[in-house]
Design an enzyme around this catalytic site. Structure first.
Site, short mmCIF file in Angstrom:
data_model
loop_
_atom_site.label_atom_id
_atom_site.label_comp_id
_atom_site.label_asym_id
_atom_site.label_seq_id
_atom_site.Cartn_x
_atom_site.Cartn_y
_atom_site.Cartn_z
N ARG A 52 0.84 -1.21 0.00
CA ARG A 52 0.00 0.00 0.00
C ARG A 52 0.87 1.26 0.00
O ARG A 52 0.54 2.26 -0.63
CB ARG A 52 -0.93 -0.01 1.25
CG ARG A 52 -1.61 1.31 1.48
CD ARG A 52 -2.84 1.24 2.39
NE ARG A 52 -2.74 0.32 3.49
CZ ARG A 52 -2.05 0.52 4.63
NH1 ARG A 52 -1.37 1.65 4.81
NH2 ARG A 52 -2.02 -0.39 5.58
N TYR A 104 -18.68 17.18 -13.37
CA TYR A 104 -19.11 15.79 -13.53
C TYR A 104 -20.12 15.41 -12.43
O TYR A 104 -19.92 15.76 -11.27
CB TYR A 104 -17.87 14.89 -13.49
CG TYR A 104 -18.16 13.42 -13.35
CD1 TYR A 104 -18.92 12.74 -14.29
CD2 TYR A 104 -17.67 12.70 -12.26
CE1 TYR A 104 -19.20 11.39 -14.15
CE2 TYR A 104 -17.92 11.35 -12.12
CZ TYR A 104 -18.70 10.70 -13.07
OH TYR A 104 -18.96 9.37 -12.92
N ASP A 176 -9.81 19.63 -12.72
CA ASP A 176 -10.05 18.27 -13.21
C ASP A 176 -9.78 18.31 -14.71
O ASP A 176 -10.58 18.84 -15.49
CB ASP A 176 -11.50 17.86 -12.90
CG ASP A 176 -11.78 16.42 -13.32
OD1 ASP A 176 -11.09 15.91 -14.22
OD2 ASP A 176 -12.71 15.80 -12.77
N LYS A 201 -9.97 7.50 -18.40
CA LYS A 201 -10.34 8.11 -19.67
C LYS A 201 -9.12 8.21 -20.60
O LYS A 201 -8.51 7.20 -20.91
CB LYS A 201 -10.99 9.47 -19.40
CG LYS A 201 -12.07 9.43 -18.30
CD LYS A 201 -13.21 8.52 -18.68
CE LYS A 201 -14.41 8.54 -17.75
NZ LYS A 201 -14.26 8.38 -16.35
C1 LIG Z 1 -14.48 14.77 -15.52
C2 LIG Z 1 -14.51 13.53 -14.67
N1 LIG Z 1 -13.90 13.56 -13.47
C3 LIG Z 1 -13.90 12.48 -12.66
C4 LIG Z 1 -14.54 11.32 -13.02
C5 LIG Z 1 -14.54 10.14 -12.08
O1 LIG Z 1 -13.64 9.18 -12.51
P1 LIG Z 1 -13.77 7.62 -12.17
O2 LIG Z 1 -14.97 7.12 -12.92
O3 LIG Z 1 -12.49 7.05 -12.65
O4 LIG Z 1 -13.96 7.50 -10.71
C6 LIG Z 1 -15.17 11.24 -14.26
C7 LIG Z 1 -15.85 9.99 -14.67
O5 LIG Z 1 -16.56 9.94 -15.65
C8 LIG Z 1 -15.16 12.39 -15.10
O6 LIG Z 1 -15.78 12.37 -16.30
#
Ligand SMILES: Cc1ncc(COP(=O)(O)O)c(C=O)c1O
Length: 383
Positions: A52, A104, A176, A201
């Protein structure tokens, strides 16, 4: 292999953070699938004590992403949401955040349904309207949390201008950068203090891993996030770390093709008689086209278009053959989704309406297939 100080982006993507494996010379960092490390004697070890806390595959990925995002350090987490949650642990009860209103849906859910319970307060503003940011900042504000481009409205926030405003008020800027990827924009170079990604992504790019990362600029943030990664333990596992590390090697070529495909497809959709409207920062009628041109390298792989109603959207979505109906984005294959029913279902209908998300909206995450096949699929689905 030794990297020059002046190594450029695509070279960093392939090589940064990686050295040939010391025991075999393997050019690819191995998957160190181990939970612990044998110590030579009491207090004598090679810097690795427990899975970890340290893992060579994860640490190679973290060094790689720190380099390509121009940060001083990065920490990889079990998902994008775990990464965002780790950033919030820097704050204390009573602290306040100003947040992009079209963030999101999962981020909104974490903020409102989990972290508000622990005393954090959030104000949502359209950060693409730069004059709206400062009035939302209070004496309690610690973070300005920005998503740009946003999902699915693809609004663009001027990161340099927003960072200037926040810093004047002693507020740190978190971006983000999932939707853009570091190929398209590097927020830390534009003034931001912390960058986060869902590596699920574009960074991984192959739709075969869920993960997240936090990239940092300030030593106090590095010390805390390193501590929290180990203390709370939401680490990215070795296999997933290896997959993302493989993914970043091809980030440049994937994003070049993504940008090119999306621009052609957005233009094609805009000319289609069955499409009411198209949102894509690369189109000249996008309200933030000039800013996108200045701030981004290409306009990204997400296109949103409106076919008028939920029924029409349902019909069109059912007719796509090559493009698959699925949550997520940023893979090599093209995905379609319906924001109101899928990604933004956790956002209340009145908030969706206020942001501009309609029931007729379809979002495409453009992949790297042949553009003529993508155009043909759109045409037969809309016919
Ligand atoms: C812009 C954005 N931030 C964060 C996330 C969250 O990521 P995760 O699905 O890997 O937890 C997403 C997921 O679609 C996203 O589109």
């Amino acid at each position: 292999m030794k990297l020059n100080e002046t190594a450029r982006f695509s070279t960093l993507c392939i090589h940064a953070g990686q050295v040939p494996d010391p025991s075999t010379g393997a050019i690819i960092t191995p998957i160190y699938q181990t939970s612990t490390y044998v110590q030579e004697g009491l207090g004598q070890h090679k810097g690795f004590e427990y899975g970890r806390t340290q893992n060579p595959t994860r640490m190679a990925l973290e060094a790689n992403i720190a380099a390509i995002e121009s940060g001083v350090a990065a920490f990889a987490f079990a998902s994008g949401m775990a990464a965002i949650d780790a950033i919030l642990t820097r704050l204390e009860s009573g602290d306040h955040l100003v947040v992009s209103d079209n963030t999101y849906g999962g981020t909104f859910r974490l903020f409102e349904r989990v972290r508000r319970k622990f005393g954090l307060d959030f104000t949502y503003v359209d950060t693409s309207r730069i004059d709206d940011i400062e009035p939302a900042i209070t004496s309690k504000t610690k973070y300005l949390f920005i998503e740009t481009p946003t999902n699915p409205m693809l609004r663009i926030t001027d990161l340099a201008a927003a960072s200037d405003i926040a810093h004047r008020r002693g507020v740190r800027v978190v971006v983000d950068n999932t939707f853009a990827s570091p190929y398209i924009q590097r927020p830390l170079e534009l003034g931001a203090d912390i960058v986060t990604h869902s590596t699920t992504k574009f960074l991984n790019g192959h739709s075969d891993s869920v993960g997240g990362v936090v990239v940092l600029k300030h030593q106090d943030d590095v010390d805390w996030i390193k501590f929290v990664q180990n203390a709370a333990g939401a680490i990215l596992g070795p296999m997933d770390s290896w997959l993302v590390l493989r993914g970043t090697k091809t980030l440049t070529v994937r994003m070049e093709r993504t940008n090119a495909n999306a621009l052609v497809l957005a233009d094609h959709l805009a000319k289609h008689p069955r499409v009411n409207s198209v949102i894509y920062p690369g189109l000249k009628d996008h309200p933030h086209h000039a800013l996108a041109k200045k701030q981004m390298r290409g306009f990204g792989g997400l296109i949103t278009f409106d076919v008028g109603s939920l029924d029409a959207a349902r019909n069109v979505l059912a007719r796509f053959k090559l493009m698959s109906l699925a949550e997520s984005l940023g893979g090599v294959e093209t995905l379609i989704s319906h924001p109101a029913v899928m990604t933004h279902a956790s956002v209340p209908a009145d908030r969706r309406g206020a942001i501009g998300i309609t029931d007729g909206m379809i979002r495409i995450s453009v992949g790297i297939e042949d553009i003529d096949d993508l155009k043909e699929d759109v045409d037969q689905a809309l016919a």
